[in-house]
Every structure is written in C-alpha cells, then in structure tokens.
Design a protein around this motif. Sequence first.
Motif, PDB file in Angstrom:
ATOM      1  N   SER A 285       0.878  -1.049   0.032  1.00 10.43           N
ATOM      2  CA  SER A 285       0.025   0.051   0.108  1.00 10.43           C
ATOM      3  C   SER A 285       0.982   1.312   0.003  1.00 10.43           C
ATOM      4  O   SER A 285       1.142   1.691   1.016  1.00 10.43           O
ATOM      5  N   PRO A 286       1.662   1.720  -1.054  1.00 11.39           N
ATOM      6  CA  PRO A 286       2.391   2.853  -1.143  1.00 11.39           C
ATOM      7  C   PRO A 286       1.637   4.129  -1.013  1.00 11.39           C
ATOM      8  O   PRO A 286       0.626   4.159  -1.509  1.00 11.39           O
ATOM      9  N   SER A 287       2.398   4.899  -0.681  1.00 15.95           N
ATOM     10  CA  SER A 287       1.932   6.524  -0.327  1.00 15.95           C
ATOM     11  C   SER A 287       1.738   7.115  -1.866  1.00 15.95           C
ATOM     12  O   SER A 287       2.610   6.824  -2.944  1.00 15.95           O
ATOM     13  N   TYR A 288       0.733   8.065  -1.903  1.00 13.21           N
ATOM     14  CA  TYR A 288       0.626   8.852  -2.954  1.00 13.21           C
ATOM     15  C   TYR A 288       1.319  10.195  -3.240  1.00 13.21           C
ATOM     16  O   TYR A 288       1.568  10.641  -1.911  1.00 13.21           O
ATOM     17  N   ASP A 289       1.802  10.549  -4.372  1.00 11.89           N
ATOM     18  CA  ASP A 289       2.518  11.726  -4.301  1.00 11.89           C
ATOM     19  C   ASP A 289       2.037  12.822  -5.231  1.00 11.89           C
ATOM     20  O   ASP A 289       2.520  13.757  -5.787  1.00 11.89           O
ATOM     21  N   ASP A 290       0.643  12.979  -5.224  1.00  9.79           N
ATOM     22  CA  ASP A 290      -0.084  13.698  -6.439  1.00  9.79           C
ATOM     23  C   ASP A 290      -0.369  14.979  -5.410  1.00  9.79           C
ATOM     24  O   ASP A 290      -0.480  15.191  -4.159  1.00  9.79           O
ATOM     25  N   VAL A 291      -0.114  16.093  -6.032  1.00 11.81           N
ATOM     26  CA  VAL A 291      -0.507  17.547  -5.404  1.00 11.81           C
ATOM     27  C   VAL A 291      -1.221  18.419  -6.259  1.00 11.81           C
ATOM     28  O   VAL A 291      -1.369  18.126  -7.580  1.00 11.81           O
ATOM     29  N   MET A 292      -1.806  19.574  -5.691  1.00 11.45           N
ATOM     30  CA  MET A 292      -2.438  20.534  -6.388  1.00 11.45           C
ATOM     31  C   MET A 292      -1.963  21.753  -5.973  1.00 11.45           C
ATOM     32  O   MET A 292      -1.377  22.136  -5.034  1.00 11.45           O
ATOM     33  N   TYR A 293      -1.693  22.847  -7.040  1.00 10.09           N
ATOM     34  CA  TYR A 293      -1.170  23.837  -6.905  1.00 10.09           C
ATOM     35  C   TYR A 293      -1.466  25.244  -7.774  1.00 10.09           C
ATOM     36  O   TYR A 293      -2.174  24.725  -8.877  1.00 10.09           O
ATOM     37  N   GLY A 294      -1.283  26.268  -7.588  1.00  9.37           N
ATOM     38  CA  GLY A 294      -1.416  27.401  -8.507  1.00  9.37           C
ATOM     39  C   GLY A 294      -2.340  28.422  -7.673  1.00  9.37           C
ATOM     40  O   GLY A 294      -2.814  27.982  -6.850  1.00  9.37           O
ATOM     41  N   SER A 295      -2.371  29.472  -8.261  1.00  6.62           N
ATOM     42  CA  SER A 295      -3.227  30.810  -7.793  1.00  6.62           C
ATOM     43  C   SER A 295      -4.677  30.305  -7.428  1.00  6.62           C
ATOM     44  O   SER A 295      -5.326  30.842  -6.677  1.00  6.62           O
TER      45      SER A 295
ATOM     46  N   GLY B   3      -4.411  28.520  -4.453  1.00  3.86           N
ATOM     47  CA  GLY B   3      -3.867  29.297  -3.312  1.00  3.86           C
ATOM     48  C   GLY B   3      -2.731  28.742  -2.598  1.00  3.86           C
ATOM     49  O   GLY B   3      -2.170  29.144  -1.521  1.00  3.86           O
ATOM     50  N   TYR B   4      -1.883  27.806  -3.166  1.00  2.24           N
ATOM     51  CA  TYR B   4      -0.645  27.550  -2.812  1.00  2.24           C
ATOM     52  C   TYR B   4       0.423  27.026  -3.851  1.00  2.24           C
ATOM     53  O   TYR B   4      -0.206  26.684  -5.034  1.00  2.24           O
ATOM     54  N   ASP B   5       1.582  26.743  -3.508  1.00  6.09           N
ATOM     55  CA  ASP B   5       2.756  26.561  -4.450  1.00  6.09           C
ATOM     56  C   ASP B   5       2.820  25.124  -4.460  1.00  6.09           C
ATOM     57  O   ASP B   5       2.594  24.370  -3.639  1.00  6.09           O
ATOM     58  N   LEU B   6       3.673  24.575  -5.558  1.00  3.20           N
ATOM     59  CA  LEU B   6       4.234  23.288  -5.774  1.00  3.20           C
ATOM     60  C   LEU B   6       4.892  22.907  -4.521  1.00  3.20           C
ATOM     61  O   LEU B   6       4.690  21.695  -3.979  1.00  3.20           O
ATOM     62  N   SER B   7       5.774  23.734  -3.913  1.00  8.00           N
ATOM     63  CA  SER B   7       6.601  23.221  -2.853  1.00  8.00           C
ATOM     64  C   SER B   7       5.742  23.101  -1.560  1.00  8.00           C
ATOM     65  O   SER B   7       6.460  22.525  -0.503  1.00  8.00           O
ATOM     66  N   ASP B   8       4.554  23.667  -1.426  1.00  7.18           N
ATOM     67  CA  ASP B   8       3.643  23.163  -0.362  1.00  7.18           C
ATOM     68  C   ASP B   8       3.316  21.699  -0.393  1.00  7.18           C
ATOM     69  O   ASP B   8       2.730  21.252   0.701  1.00  7.18           O
TER      70      ASP B   8
ATOM     71  N   SER C 260      -8.493  30.827 -13.156  1.00 10.84           N
ATOM     72  CA  SER C 260      -6.845  31.284 -12.520  1.00 10.84           C
ATOM     73  C   SER C 260      -6.225  29.722 -12.600  1.00 10.84           C
ATOM     74  O   SER C 260      -6.953  28.832 -12.274  1.00 10.84           O
ATOM     75  N   PRO C 261      -5.050  29.764 -12.723  1.00 10.47           N
ATOM     76  CA  PRO C 261      -4.314  28.528 -12.717  1.00 10.47           C
ATOM     77  C   PRO C 261      -4.600  27.660 -11.676  1.00 10.47           C
ATOM     78  O   PRO C 261      -4.513  27.949 -10.462  1.00 10.47           O
ATOM     79  N   GLN C 262      -5.046  26.389 -12.074  1.00 12.69           N
ATOM     80  CA  GLN C 262      -5.520  25.117 -11.052  1.00 12.69           C
ATOM     81  C   GLN C 262      -4.575  24.075 -11.726  1.00 12.69           C
ATOM     82  O   GLN C 262      -4.890  23.536 -12.780  1.00 12.69           O
ATOM     83  N   MET C 263      -3.409  23.658 -11.001  1.00 12.07           N
ATOM     84  CA  MET C 263      -2.581  22.634 -11.587  1.00 12.07           C
ATOM     85  C   MET C 263      -2.476  21.434 -10.678  1.00 12.07           C
ATOM     86  O   MET C 263      -2.792  21.502  -9.586  1.00 12.07           O
ATOM     87  N   TYR C 264      -2.341  20.232 -11.329  1.00  7.26           N
ATOM     88  CA  TYR C 264      -2.104  19.067 -10.774  1.00  7.26           C
ATOM     89  C   TYR C 264      -0.899  18.309 -11.161  1.00  7.26           C
ATOM     90  O   TYR C 264      -0.445  18.477 -12.373  1.00  7.26           O
ATOM     91  N   ALA C 265      -0.175  17.808 -10.231  1.00  7.63           N
ATOM     92  CA  ALA C 265       0.982  17.168 -10.561  1.00  7.63           C
ATOM     93  C   ALA C 265       1.339  15.937  -9.755  1.00  7.63           C
ATOM     94  O   ALA C 265       0.804  15.722  -8.612  1.00  7.63           O
ATOM     95  N   THR C 266       2.288  15.306  -9.931  1.00 11.08           N
ATOM     96  CA  THR C 266       2.844  14.058  -9.364  1.00 11.08           C
ATOM     97  C   THR C 266       4.386  14.513  -9.214  1.00 11.08           C
ATOM     98  O   THR C 266       5.052  14.665  -9.913  1.00 11.08           O
ATOM     99  N   MET C 267       4.520  14.479  -7.637  1.00  6.10           N
ATOM    100  CA  MET C 267       5.906  14.880  -7.393  1.00  6.10           C
ATOM    101  C   MET C 267       7.009  13.435  -7.172  1.00  6.10           C
ATOM    102  O   MET C 267       6.571  12.314  -6.972  1.00  6.10           O
ATOM    103  N   GLY C 268       8.091  13.894  -7.636  1.00 12.85           N
ATOM    104  CA  GLY C 268       9.110  12.903  -7.495  1.00 12.85           C
ATOM    105  C   GLY C 268       9.685  12.602  -5.936  1.00 12.85           C
ATOM    106  O   GLY C 268       9.132  13.516  -5.118  1.00 12.85           O
ATOM    107  N   LYS C 269      10.224  11.485  -5.602  1.00  4.56           N
ATOM    108  CA  LYS C 269      10.531  11.299  -4.083  1.00  4.56           C
ATOM    109  C   LYS C 269      11.350  12.325  -3.575  1.00  4.56           C
ATOM    110  O   LYS C 269      12.409  12.778  -4.011  1.00  4.56           O
ATOM    111  N   GLU C 270      11.047  12.954  -2.354  1.00  7.18           N
ATOM    112  CA  GLU C 270      12.114  13.849  -1.395  1.00  7.18           C
ATOM    113  C   GLU C 270      13.186  13.007  -1.339  1.00  7.18           C
ATOM    114  O   GLU C 270      13.213  11.914  -1.118  1.00  7.18           O
TER     115      GLU C 270
END
Length: 752
Positions: free
Chosen positions: A328-338, A341-346, A731-741
């Motif tokens: 059961s691996p963890s998900y790495d999907d994020v939402m960002y853009g104005s 109201g938050y950035d990719l790095s959040d 206004s920009p609403q983005m979806y992304a999958t992050m690489g592992k930190e």
Amino acid sequence: MNLRKKLILPSLAFVLASNLYANKLYTVETTSLEDAISKISKKAEIPYLVDTTILKGKKAKKIKDIQGLENALKAILEGTELEAIIENNMIMIKEKKEIRQETIALNDVTVTSEKLERNLQDTTTSLSVINSKVLKDMHINNLKDTFSFMGNVNTSDWLDSGFVIRGINSEGVGGPSGTPLGTLYIDGVAQTQGGTRRGPTGMWDVEMVEVAKGPQSTLRGKSSLAGAISINTKDPSFEEEAAIRLGMGNSEYKEAALMVNVPINENIAFRVAGEYNHSEGQINYPTYKDLPRYDERNDDDYWQGRAKLLYANDDLKAVLTHIRSYNSPSYDDVMYGSGFGYDLSDKKWTASWLDWIEARSTKTNQTSLDTSYFLKDNLELKLFLSHVDTEVEKKSINLARNQIDTQKELVQELSARYTDDNFEGIIGLHLSQAEDSSLRDNKSELNTSSIFGESEWQFIDDFKLITGFRYEIDNKKYTSNDENYDEDFNIFLPKIGIKYQIEDKQNIGFVVQKGYRPGGVDFDDSNNESYKYDEENAINYELSYRSLWNEDTLRFNANMFYMKWKEQQVSYQQDFFDPYSDRTVNAGESHLLGGELELAYEVNPSFNIFSSIGIVKTEFDDFKLNIGSEVINFAGKSFPQSPEINASLGARYNHPSGFYLGGNLNYNSGVYSRNILEGSESYRDEKLSSFAVVNLQTGYRFKNYSINFWVDNLFDKEYITYRDGNPYANSPQMYATMGKERRFGINIEARF
C-alpha cells in the motif's frame, strides 16, 4: 614406524604428486563442464567429487596445452562461479563463497532472461543486470530503485501505472490499454497488472534482477513487445545460513528483514525470507486526516513472506515457491497554482470529490513449481507450473466506494533444452488462463496456447546463426452489461540473426524479430457502449556488441535498435472531467530509434565505477485524435513518458579495514506528460523539466555484520513526473505528481 617417518613419507608423496600434476599438459576440446572435469581427472589419475546439479547450465572454457592440474582446472572453470580444491589426492568442485573480494566479477554474470542460462557476454539481447552484491552494496530496497542504475528503463509517471522500457509504458502508451506491453516475472511467475504495480517487489534475499529491453516475443509471447523484467530470488542451499536486517530513518521509516536457510538432508533444503517496510508520505492533506482511509493514502506500507523448498539429486531439481505480499504505497499527487492558493513546494492535496479519491492496497499470492530433469549433461526437460492471485482494493478515502478487483493467472509450460559444443536451443509448449474481474460487473478472460523455440548454431568458425519462432493463439472473452465478446487472435512471430566472435572477449550480433499485442474489446462508460480495437505488431532491428578488456576488469556492452510499430494501441481520455471516458484506438504508425551503453570498470580491488546510458527517439508517424471538439495531429510528437536520454553514473570504494563509500547519479531528460492524451489543452506542447538525482551510501563491514548509512535524493531535488491543468478555470489550477523527496536512514545487517 617412528613419528619422523610418518611425517616425511606423506610429505614426499604429496611433493611427488604435486610435481606430477604440475608437469602434465592438459587440452580440453569440449564445452561440457562435467566432461571437461572428467577428462582432466582421468589424465591427472586422481578422482573428483562434485554435486552435479551445480554444473547444469554452465560451460567449460576450451583449453590447449595448459601446464599443471591447478592451472587447467582454473582455466575451464573461468566464469562459472565454481572453484576446484585439491585435497587428499582428490579434486573437489565447489561453488565460490558469496563473501569474497569486494569487486564485481565482470566475466562471471549468468543470466536467464533468454530461458537458456548464458553468460551476459554471450547474449544479443540488451540486458541490464543487478546482482545480489550490488543490491546489498547500493541500498536497493525495491524494484523501482534498480531502474536508477539502468539505461532506457524508468519508473512510470504515477503510482497506478507500470514501468517504462525504451520510452514505452508497460501498460500502454497513454493510459492502461489491453494486454500489457511488458511483463514482470518473479521467480518465473508473470505478474498481473495489480501485481506489477504493487506486488512482491522487495529486494531482500534476491539473487538478481534482469531487464530485457526490446521485443521478447518468441520466448515470452503477447506481453513483451517493450521488454520483460525478471526478479530471481535466492533458492535454498545445502549450507546452514541466516540473516537479519533492522533499520530506521526520517519520515518514520522502519525496516525489518529475516532469512533462514536449513538443509534438511542431502537432497532437501528449505529457505524462508520475510521483509517489512513502513514510512510516511511526503504530501500534506490538511482536510483528510480524520477520513477512514487516510493512513492507506498517506503511509507507505509493504510486507512480503516467501518460502522455498528445494529437492535435488543427480538427475532432478525441483523448487516449490510460495510468496504472499501486501503493498500500500503512499500517493505523491499535489494541487497548486493561484486558483488553489498554494505553491508546488507546499505539497498539498485538498480535492473535495472524496468519493473519487482512492487509497488503494494490493494483496498478492503466488505459488510455483519449477522442475528440471536432466536426461544427460546436455539435455534438460523443464516443467513450470504457476498460479498467481491478486486482489486490488480500490476503496475511496471516505469508503463511499468499496470496489475490489481480482486478477488471476494459471500457467503451464513444458520445454526441452539441448546444448553441445556447436548448438544450444530450446523448444516448448505454453498454456495460460488469465482472468480479470471487478465489482463493476466487467469480466475479461485471456486464454493462450503457444509453441515456441529458439536456438544458436555455430555453423562455421566464429559465426553463429540465431533463429526463433512462436506460434500463438490468444482467445479473448469480455463480458459487460450483458454484452459478450469472444474472439481468437493467431500470430506467427519469427526471429533471425547472426553473431560473430571477433576474438575471445569480443562479439557482435544483429537480430531481427517481430513483436505483437492482441486486439480486444472494452467498454466506454461515458458513451455507454462497447467497442473493439485491432491487434498491433512491430518489427525490431537490433545490433549488439559485447566486450571485456584489460584482463576482464573493463566491460563495455552496447546495443542499437530501430523499431517500426504499426496499428499501435493508444489509450486517451475523451473528457478532461470524466476519468471513465478513456478509450483505446489504433494509431497509424510510429517508430523508435536509439541504443544503450553499459560500462563497468574495476579500477583496482578496492574501487570500481559503472555507467549506463539510454538514448531513444520515439515518434508518432501517423496519429490523429478527436478530443472534445478538436482534431489533434500527434505526428512528429514523441510518446508520453519517453525521455530521449537517461543515464546513470556510479562508483564504489571499499577500504581493507571494512569502511566503504558508494553512490550514483541518475539523469532523465524532459518528457511529455500523459495529459496530452487526457482531453486537456494544458501544456500540450511543453515538456516536463529534466532532473538529476544523487544517492549515497556509506558504512562499515565486519566479518559477519555491517552498519550502513544511506541517503536517497541527497540534494532534495524537487521534480515532477506528471502535470496537468484545469483548462476551464479562471486562474491556474494545476495537478502534478511529485518525485520522491530526500530520504535517509541507517540499518544494521548480520549474517550467520
């Protein structure tokens, strides 16, 4: 007889015998290892002792006028991982101990991906190999970790997808479509889609990982147009041994692993291994923490248990294996853009459509029986039976949806292998039954029958003719919404090539073979209709080069390829807001052009370096899609998730005191995101950024235990593997999958 005579007479006998062995000249013309040992034994006039099962699949080096018994034995055993010990007027042939000089035996790698045990340097297939020593030295915990050491091999762009070989996702270009394009085998057992994504892919007590790149269709059939991955775990041995590992790290990382091997008698041995890993994910879910499946989405939990029973005598070897796993691996999907109201790095995810936010987990059970019967030294009959059962829980995070998919496959394969000085080949029969069902009342079945063969024949000095074929019948059945589909696909898959031995440590080869994937039927939920798509096929042209240099301390291998792909099956999403609007169509034509370079160099007994480079240019030649109201021409574009360059460079230093330091750098060039086939106009003509990740390992090795420190993504590089945007937002609403930190930790391992 006094004590002095007791000591002198045996000593004189030993000296005389040693001189006699040393003065004789030995010539061996056969490549049969058992025959070669026997001939040397007869000429030396001393008997030999060996467990003949360790000789199977290994070849002797031909020798001429080698002086001395020890030198002759050493020469014929080169590259076999065996050694000869002469004691008490007896030759004893044994396997080399695993704990030996801390270098990679560059001329000592035996691979099984071609279903005939061969030295890596004798293959024409482009193979990336990670053996047990590298797995241990480089802190490789799971299958995806191995990809950072391989050219033209990558992880996919998100969790619920396969792997990528030569720019081709194993589940299909775009989203999942039909039969896989690449298959993962664990101890010879083909994994289901769920097992490939979340199966028993841990690396504890694994002997070797092999990735075969390019079509493997003559030996593997329908699900290997892109390539195949094999994980071979360690078989039981006839020595008592045990190992344990405990570790911890940041993000609540914990690991524990255990292995015990017990010989029961001279013919039976038993081995059991288990591992557990846990860590917290990197994504922040400010509104999800009280939901019932929050832990399954946020945490990474994995365990595997494996038991193997070996029976072996002079004529028979049988290994019974059972593996059970939970992933059961963890998900790495994020939402960002104005717009959010938050950035990719959040690293935030706050989607409110909770009924569709999944927290998947997978349970896998597989059982196999691998039996080899040795009629004589050069003829082997092999029977392989397996059953795998995968249960995928597709539960939403709020438990509003509780879908469970089951995927099963039963395989029976009978084959015969023959080897002599000038010929080696395999012929076999394969039967399989696969079933995939879900609570959406959809059920698919795939029944396969095939006959296959492959051979290498040395028809004149230094030249070998490579031939292969497979005739396969695939019967596909599909049931959905009271609709039934039943169709056969028949295909003949040829292979032909030639190999030239330039000199003892260099060869070049050229192979042409056909790849294939059957057509099928699927259901379009958004339009409430079933539809068909056609089979696809490809012709692959491949040039190979293998070489060893500098007294076998430098290995340089290379492959170049060109593949023409027709009627390529591509899955796309018709409506950006409808995840169930995916549909599979046949693209007109596409092609791939590229190559791989593999380099390993033992600079000295304490220091070695390695590098792997993959280059591939994928391109749609003729492909138009109707997405929404648009007709989009993809001609000239590369496939999604297809980096033109990916490369790995690494090194390892071992000090005689036990201290070691190692690391590797992995680079991937930019790719198109899969969103170009998902109904969105966002970033359709812009690639994701390239990225490079550095991993580091250090520690101290004692005789029976070690202390190991590791860091993955040393510089905490932030990168994404998928990106899309809401084309209708103000206004920009983005979806992304992050690489592992960045992750780091320590473990202690002991072996007994």
